[in-house]
Design a protein around this motif. Sequence first.
Motif, mmCIF file in Angstrom:
data_model
loop_
_atom_site.group_PDB
_atom_site.id
_atom_site.type_symbol
_atom_site.label_atom_id
_atom_site.label_comp_id
_atom_site.label_asym_id
_atom_site.label_seq_id
_atom_site.Cartn_x
_atom_site.Cartn_y
_atom_site.Cartn_z
ATOM 1 N N THR A 166 2.416 2.713 4.507
ATOM 2 C CA THR A 166 3.731 2.767 3.589
ATOM 3 C C THR A 166 3.718 1.626 2.369
ATOM 4 O O THR A 166 2.721 0.555 2.618
ATOM 5 N N TRP A 167 4.287 1.889 1.314
ATOM 6 C CA TRP A 167 4.537 0.906 0.192
ATOM 7 C C TRP A 167 4.637 -0.464 0.680
ATOM 8 O O TRP A 167 4.326 -1.286 0.117
ATOM 9 N N LYS A 168 5.806 -0.508 1.408
ATOM 10 C CA LYS A 168 6.318 -1.883 2.134
ATOM 11 C C LYS A 168 5.044 -2.445 2.779
ATOM 12 O O LYS A 168 4.898 -3.661 2.783
ATOM 13 N N GLU A 169 4.310 -1.841 3.638
ATOM 14 C CA GLU A 169 3.325 -2.221 4.251
ATOM 15 C C GLU A 169 2.325 -2.769 3.546
ATOM 16 O O GLU A 169 1.699 -4.074 3.846
ATOM 17 N N TRP A 170 1.803 -2.179 2.800
ATOM 18 C CA TRP A 170 0.756 -2.431 1.832
ATOM 19 C C TRP A 170 1.034 -3.682 0.888
ATOM 20 O O TRP A 170 0.476 -4.712 0.666
ATOM 21 N N LYS A 171 2.353 -3.597 0.296
ATOM 22 C CA LYS A 171 2.815 -4.808 -0.327
ATOM 23 C C LYS A 171 2.704 -6.071 0.504
ATOM 24 O O LYS A 171 2.321 -7.049 -0.361
ATOM 25 N N TYR A 172 3.114 -5.886 1.658
ATOM 26 C CA TYR A 172 3.136 -7.063 2.423
ATOM 27 C C TYR A 172 1.792 -7.648 2.751
ATOM 28 O O TYR A 172 1.303 -8.919 2.572
ATOM 29 N N LEU A 173 0.858 -6.716 3.150
ATOM 30 C CA LEU A 173 -0.506 -6.911 3.504
ATOM 31 C C LEU A 173 -1.104 -7.519 2.083
ATOM 32 O O LEU A 173 -1.881 -8.783 2.366
ATOM 33 N N PHE A 174 -0.825 -6.871 0.978
ATOM 34 C CA PHE A 174 -1.757 -7.413 -0.341
ATOM 35 C C PHE A 174 -1.264 -9.033 -0.540
ATOM 36 O O PHE A 174 -1.861 -9.793 -0.972
ATOM 37 N N LYS A 175 0.234 -9.148 -0.645
ATOM 38 C CA LYS A 175 0.595 -10.506 -0.766
ATOM 39 C C LYS A 175 0.258 -11.555 0.109
ATOM 40 O O LYS A 175 -0.154 -12.558 -0.139
ATOM 41 N N PHE A 176 0.262 -11.046 1.349
ATOM 42 C CA PHE A 176 -0.062 -12.050 2.616
ATOM 43 C C PHE A 176 -1.518 -12.352 2.509
ATOM 44 O O PHE A 176 -1.930 -13.441 2.571
ATOM 45 N N GLY A 177 -2.571 -11.303 2.300
ATOM 46 C CA GLY A 177 -3.920 -11.626 2.105
ATOM 47 C C GLY A 177 -4.169 -12.457 0.933
ATOM 48 O O GLY A 177 -5.062 -13.449 1.186
ATOM 49 N N SER A 178 -3.663 -12.107 -0.204
ATOM 50 C CA SER A 178 -3.951 -12.952 -1.218
ATOM 51 C C SER A 178 -3.503 -14.428 -1.132
ATOM 52 O O SER A 178 -4.089 -15.057 -1.648
ATOM 53 N N SER A 179 -2.386 -14.507 -0.558
ATOM 54 C CA SER A 179 -1.970 -15.770 -0.039
ATOM 55 C C SER A 179 -2.755 -16.771 0.534
ATOM 56 O O SER A 179 -2.962 -17.916 0.676
ATOM 57 N N ARG A 180 -3.281 -15.981 1.607
ATOM 58 C CA ARG A 180 -4.252 -16.661 2.746
ATOM 59 C C ARG A 180 -5.406 -17.239 1.769
ATOM 60 O O ARG A 180 -6.261 -18.253 2.206
ATOM 61 N N VAL A 181 -6.006 -16.307 1.136
ATOM 62 C CA VAL A 181 -7.149 -16.456 0.382
ATOM 63 C C VAL A 181 -7.052 -17.934 -0.731
ATOM 64 O O VAL A 181 -7.850 -18.734 -0.678
#
Length: 917
Positions: A479-494
């Motif tokens: 879903t859009w919500k899940e992808w947005k979370y994954l994108f922000k979470f992944g970019s924040s970890r990097v």
Amino acid sequence: MAEMENIHGSWKVADVKTLSAVADGLESSGLQGTDLTFDDSGEVTWKVPHNSETIPSFVTNFEIYEYISGDPPILKLVGTTTGDVMEFKVSSRPDGMLVLNYENCFILSCEKLSPSDQIGDMPFSFLNAFEHGYFSDLTIEADNGKEYKVHKTILQVSCPSMDWQRAPPPLTGLQTDVLHAVLYYLYAECLPKGLSEDTAKLCYRTASKLPGLEKLAELCETFLKNIALKQQIMGLISDMHTCADKIIDIFNGQGGGGDDGISSGSQSFADPAKLCYSFKQALREGAVAGAKFLTLCDLFSRRKGEFSREERHEIIKYARTRLPVFLSQLSRLLEVCRQQFSQHLTPSQRQEIAIYLIPEIETSLDMLSKIVIDARTAIEQVITASNTLEKQKKHKGDALGRTIRNALHMKELVKLRKFHERTTTEFMNLLHKRDNFALLTQNEKVISVVRNMEQIIEEFPQYLKRIDLLASTIEEKLTWKEWKYLFKFGSSRVAWVLNKMTQHKGTLQSVLAPVCDLVHRETFTTAIVQLGILDASVNKKTLSTKDGTQQQSTESSSPSVSTGATSKTSKPTYQTNAVESLSIPPVPGKSKLAKSATELLKSGHLADMRFEIIHQNLPEEPDIVIDHTHGNAAPPMPPSLAATTPHLNSCELDIDMEVYEIKAHRVIIAARCDWFRRALNSGMRESIDKKITVHDANPELFRLFLQFLYSGYLDTSGLSVEQVADMMSLSDRYEVDTLKQLCESTLKRHLDEDTAFFMLTLADQFNASTLRAGAMNFIMENPSLAQSDVFDDLPDHLQTEVEHLVAWSGNEMSPTHVCQYTTLESLSADTELQELEMKELACALEMSREATVAYSEEDSSSSEIDVAMTENSHELNTCISQLRDIVGDDVPREELVRVSLAADYDVNRALNFFFST
């Protein structure tokens, strides 16, 4: 908290306790009074009070959240810049407070905000007047002859630096889209939606040359910078696609190939030297793609505050659309490799390749071992340095800020130690493999390499199936919500990893320099330098060729990347969700237009109308409120609230009338109040005389009422409860719902045992759903109030509701009571309130119509009808007379009698009824 939906909405941090404050009492913190909103898309927005001096730094970073059901539930906040994660245990108190406990280090108690508590967050503008053009007194013509009907008053308020009285007026002759954008800004202090890049450039040039439009130039500049930055981020994604295509071409035999994508020159991989060279080239392209991915994550995480929410979402959506493309490229790469190694290599060729690869493998293992050893040592130094640096810091600020920093620092050390443990494990495995490989004979090494090669070839079909499954899962279930979370979470970890590497880049030079030397691509090394994790001096050394001359870059880095990397070392000033939207007008507290309009009201300059407030000075105040929608007397007001009443039966009193006059501006009050707009556009006496007469209103309160229309803000803290009640009466009379909600919220905070029934009656009279629900809840929590004498003075329908409520609070609610109470609660929806109001209006008008007809059959004399229909003939005649002054002599008396009866002789309410029908 049983359901995640209970988290959604806006909350105010009402109470903050640190570990020491739990035992010693409440400790003041800059976080108190902060509003936070959890939306259903997984984002959290912070709003910090303007007068707050000490704000914990973590507030600016945590922008996404995840609610994890359990016992207790967990609320995980993720910092999209720093990569920090805070997990709160969630609980709720009986009074509805949300309690967030962070590992017993500190506790936040939050109260739910109703829409009326957020009135000050609503955008402020005069766009209504710009779009409809009423009361226009100036025409500005574009270069193509298109005319814009505008208002000198608003233009003077918005941009006093220009002479709007001269002819031709300023801005005449501008390009149509530019003129529209400039005028839109003057009425709203923001850019119009759908603004194109070309128009923004022209607006920037125009605004830079005109006085008073500096802010518009800044907005256009920000808009253009955001477009450039957005294009740069999207360009990095495209560059990653290009790298993937190059890798496919490399394994495709460096050729175009046939229809199936496989090159006819693929037999070149039978040559071990060419195959080894191709692998190295592919790895280099992969390293370049990885560097671009790091740059993308760094740019988005570090500079996302420059984007509006819409722009951030546009980038994330674009990345979402590229996922299938990346997976398609990966699938194609694996298919190419499968065909190359399974169909075009004979067993003897595989053995020949294995013999050639053995020295390369041994060299690679030795090199990797050295890099891993250096990385392990560097991580140990980073952990030691981080701990030492934290101990040397002398943190200033409140205890909460220090507690948070210490807690986050401990979590950071835990992450570093875990990473160190994983690195050590991988290091031991690598050393074990290297030692085992070194102990093999030459023939055993060849057999091992061939066997591993064949195993990889056999697993290609499984890899392809997994990619297809992943692609279908992403397409159907992500879903859009899940992808947005994954994108922000992944970019924040990097971003967190890059931040740590930047802080300790001196320690990491021994690791990164050999990696850059291995990749030997200027694009890769330049990106690493711009990320701030490698010194530029190492860059020159690494990129030098064998003859000592420096390689020239084939790809120029983007200026935005360089600028971003340069500013990386300087920390941005405090901001929360910096750019909500360049196309949304500012809130009243940040609107220069609102401030200037307020000054205009005070000065009376350019006023083109006036309010005439007729104030009645009563010799003494009555004990009860006579006028009530349901015809019953309200209960006596408590002594603290008895100073002012909104509706009084004063026909028998000796009234001293005083008339006050306030100058105003038609376009402003019409743009901010629909009731005034209808009155001034009705063609009746108000529009002709440019005067609105106001009865039964305190002049000072009415001035504050107008001030709210001009400024969009009203500080109710300085008003008494009775003044707020009168203000709610005004806002209900003139249909200013935002002010009405603000008054409801203020009155709700003053609920106590003395005022509960009065508040309930007031809420019922003005259809104030928020105040009504608050009063009902208070009575439910204090059922003994139903035994008081004041309860008997309540209208019958309210007595019945309270009795049901008290019965339910002491026993299980029956299905009937559930339905009744749910109905009361549901009245908070605007649409249902409107339906209820219309039903009430229709019912009242129908009753008065039937009464009129019935009495008309007995006697055709209108005066006799009036006396027969009501005992308060004086009030009726007074109301009809005031109505006649407004609507004129053409309206039949029968119609005026009907609306007067329906409105209980309230002139303003009768006018609402009259114009509504």
